[in-house]
Enzyme design. Structure first.
Site: not given
Ligand code: SAM
Length: 250
Positions: A54, A58, A80
């Site tokens: 990744r 990135y 997101y």
């Molecule tokens: N920037 C994102 C945020 O503010 O939520 C987080 C990005 S990070 C690369 C990805 C991680 O965020 C996932 O592995 C999970 O732990 C969390 N995440 C992303 N989408 C989610 C969701 N719909 N519900 C719960 N946790 C989520």
């Protein structure tokens, strides 16, 4: 995070007025929604490649965004959640643009943490709250406080050193459990949480024993929430000193 509702008026205005918008959002429907806001919307999803680290994807995403910045275009990256939370690309794109002399800044968003606080009804101020990226938590010896909440992000790829896997299996999670078992009983109830990305969905809130994590169904978007397992220990020495200060103040 959730289509339609989790976007600030200012972020929307930046998207509408940009020359080019780069997108990294949760699903195709959200991509379509954002495409209605600007004529030049480009998804960053194609930079993810199966079996490739990744980190390489990135770096390519940052390079694609910077190439447009260098043409003096107004560039928006729409990610997101909160673009600054557990997110390498937004921080590095901004840092690189600034290093090259361009103006760049981040607008905050509603992160998975914000959604879980609301959906689970927990307040990080009640017992304190610690956040770690799951693999980093496994790779390094960290000092954690089991009297506070512990939130582990990217649990679906727990222990992946290649950064190339989309998921890791029970063998990897067994090692995560081994690390956590130093602080929590195997029967400790933990929560698998997934915020909704479409308004018609319900959040996933799955409660299970720590030991059951080994065979649990995990998704890239799953976040692991570990509630406190012990009581906060009073710091009597400091309380005594504070009492002495208060006596002096009177
Ligand atoms: N920037 C994102 C945020 O503010 O939520 C987080 C990005 S990070 C690369 C990805 C991680 O965020 C996932 O592995 C999970 O732990 C969390 N995440 C992303 N989408 C989610 C969701 N719909 N519900 C719960 N946790 C989520």
């Amino acid at each position: 995070m959730t289509l339609g509702s989790h976007i600030s008026p200012l972020s929307r205005s930046y998207i509408e007025q940009a020359d080019v918008v780069f997108l990294l959002v949760a699903d195709g429907i959200t991509e379509q929604w954002l495409q209605q806001m600007n004529a030049d919307v480009r998804s960053l999803q194609p930079y993810y490649q199966t079996g490739v680290s990744r980190m390489l994807s990135y770096q390519q995403m940052v390079a694609a965004m910077l190439a447009e910045v260098q043409l003096n275009k107004k560039v928006v990256g729409a990610f997101y959640g909160h673009p600054g939370v557990f997110a390498w690309v937004p921080h590095n794109a901004i840092a690189q643009a600034k290093a090259e002399g361009f103006a760049a800044h981040m607008e905050p968003g509603i992160s998975a943490e914000d959604c879980l606080i609301a959906d689970l009804g927990i307040d990080p101020g009640t017992y304190g709250c610690q956040h770690f990226e799951t693999s980093q938590f496994m790779f390094y010896k960290r000092t954690i406080d089991p009297a506070a909440y512990l939130i582990l992000w990217q649990v679906g790829v727990a222990g992946d050193r290649s950064l190339a896997k989309r998921s890791t299996d029970g063998r990897y999670r067994q090692l995560l459990i081994e690390v956590l078992a130093e602080h929590y009983p195997l029967s400790h109830q933990v929560i698998l949480y997934e915020a909704v990305t479409l308004p018609i969905q319900q959040p996933r809130i799955t409660q299970l024993a720590l030991a059951e994590l080994v065979s649990a169904e995990l998704d890239p978007k799953t976040t692991l929430v570990i509630p406190p397992a012990s009581k906060m220990i009073v710091n009597q020495a400091i309380l005594d000193k504070l009492a002495a200060l208060q006596a002096d103040d009177q």
